[in-house]
Motif scaffolding. Structure first.
Motif, short mmCIF file in Angstrom:
data_model
loop_
_atom_site.label_atom_id
_atom_site.label_comp_id
_atom_site.label_asym_id
_atom_site.label_seq_id
_atom_site.Cartn_x
_atom_site.Cartn_y
_atom_site.Cartn_z
N LEU A 2 -104.72 -16.86 -21.70
CA LEU A 2 -105.13 -16.56 -20.25
C LEU A 2 -105.72 -15.82 -19.28
O LEU A 2 -106.66 -15.69 -20.06
CB LEU A 2 -103.41 -15.11 -21.18
N LEU A 3 -105.56 -15.55 -18.23
CA LEU A 3 -105.75 -14.62 -16.90
C LEU A 3 -105.71 -14.57 -16.75
O LEU A 3 -106.60 -12.91 -16.85
CB LEU A 3 -106.66 -15.78 -15.88
N ASP A 4 -104.65 -13.71 -16.73
CA ASP A 4 -104.07 -12.56 -16.31
C ASP A 4 -102.71 -13.03 -16.37
O ASP A 4 -102.54 -13.31 -15.74
CB ASP A 4 -104.08 -11.71 -15.05
N ASP A 5 -102.22 -11.65 -17.08
CA ASP A 5 -100.45 -11.40 -16.52
C ASP A 5 -100.12 -9.84 -15.69
O ASP A 5 -99.30 -9.23 -16.04
CB ASP A 5 -99.18 -11.21 -17.77
N SER A 13 -108.69 -7.98 -14.92
CA SER A 13 -107.64 -9.21 -15.84
C SER A 13 -107.78 -8.64 -16.91
O SER A 13 -109.06 -8.37 -17.90
CB SER A 13 -108.18 -10.47 -15.45
N ALA A 14 -106.95 -9.88 -17.68
CA ALA A 14 -106.55 -9.86 -19.11
C ALA A 14 -108.33 -10.37 -19.66
O ALA A 14 -108.81 -10.07 -21.13
CB ALA A 14 -105.53 -10.99 -19.37
N ARG A 15 -109.31 -10.73 -19.40
CA ARG A 15 -110.07 -11.69 -19.90
C ARG A 15 -111.58 -10.02 -19.93
O ARG A 15 -112.67 -10.65 -19.81
CB ARG A 15 -110.59 -12.58 -18.66
N GLY A 16 -111.12 -9.33 -19.35
CA GLY A 16 -112.29 -7.98 -18.76
C GLY A 16 -113.02 -7.98 -17.55
O GLY A 16 -113.69 -7.19 -17.13
N THR A 17 -112.38 -8.59 -16.84
CA THR A 17 -113.19 -9.31 -15.05
C THR A 17 -112.64 -8.75 -14.03
O THR A 17 -110.96 -8.29 -14.27
CB THR A 17 -113.56 -10.40 -14.71
N ALA A 18 -113.12 -7.41 -13.33
CA ALA A 18 -111.92 -7.40 -12.16
C ALA A 18 -112.41 -7.96 -11.22
O ALA A 18 -113.03 -8.61 -10.12
CB ALA A 18 -113.77 -6.23 -11.39
N ASP A 68 -115.59 -14.82 -16.74
CA ASP A 68 -116.48 -14.28 -18.03
C ASP A 68 -117.30 -13.02 -17.35
O ASP A 68 -118.09 -12.99 -16.10
CB ASP A 68 -117.50 -15.17 -18.28
N PRO A 69 -116.70 -12.19 -18.16
CA PRO A 69 -117.92 -10.42 -17.37
C PRO A 69 -119.04 -10.76 -17.22
O PRO A 69 -120.00 -10.04 -16.66
CB PRO A 69 -117.37 -9.49 -18.85
N GLN A 70 -119.76 -11.73 -18.01
CA GLN A 70 -121.39 -11.66 -17.25
C GLN A 70 -121.35 -12.55 -16.31
O GLN A 70 -122.51 -13.14 -16.16
CB GLN A 70 -122.32 -12.46 -18.82
#
Length: 168
Positions: A2-5, A13-18, A68-70
């Motif tokens: 999942l990337l985002d729901d 996003s569901a991956r913690g990125t804006a 990825d957050p980084q």
């Protein structure tokens, strides 16, 4: 994966990125962009709206998110493509992928789709993404960013996406 729901209301996003809105104004264009988290026809969604203008060598608006957050590349080689659930105003849109091979802002790998007025789930296989102004083939082991893009002609963009995931 999942990337985002869009269950979060803060455009993370569901991956913690804006998620962020980007337009051709970064290079002198005049297109307007707006992104928001909204509930549309009963579904939580990211909504990309704006006016795409070709003035001043412009011509795009997009909602972009790092994987990825980084900002590191993410290995998607175990997946066959991207699945998205979208609706829109009957216009053509595209998904742009950025990898470690796309150092220039105008380089990407692109796949198009049309979003009409009903929710539809679409599969965009990685094999259908075409390089744009980059020589290297798409390397799915090094994907950094995804963009939902309205590009290339003057029109009013109105795209809603309720789910994005990478499928096997």
């Amino acid at each position: 994966m999942l990337l985002d729901d869009f269950s979060r209301t803060d455009l993370i996003s569901a991956r913690g990125t804006a998620w962020r809105g980007v337009s051709d104004r970064v290079m002198g264009g005049v297109s307007d962009v707006r992104i928001a988290r909204e509930t549309i026809a009963g579904r939580a969604a990211l909504r990309l709206t704006g006016t795409v203008s070709l003035e001043n060598n412009g011509g795009f608006v997009q909602a972009a998110v790092d994987l990825d957050p980084q900002g590191a590349p993410v290995d998607l080689s175990d997946f066959a493509g991207l699945r998205l659930t979208a609706r829109g105003n009957g216009e053509a849109y595209s998904v742009h992928l950025k990898t470690a091979d796309t150092a220039r802002p105008w380089q990407s790998y692109r796949a198009g789709f049309t979003a009409d007025g009903t929710w539809r789930t679409l599969d965009l296989p990685f094999s259908g993404f075409r390089p744009h102004r980059v020589e290297a083939p798409l390397d799915t082991s090094r994907v950094r960013r995804l963009g939902l893009v309205a590009i290339g002609r003057e029109f009013k963009a109105d795209l809603a996406v309720a789910e994005l995931l990478f499928y096997s």
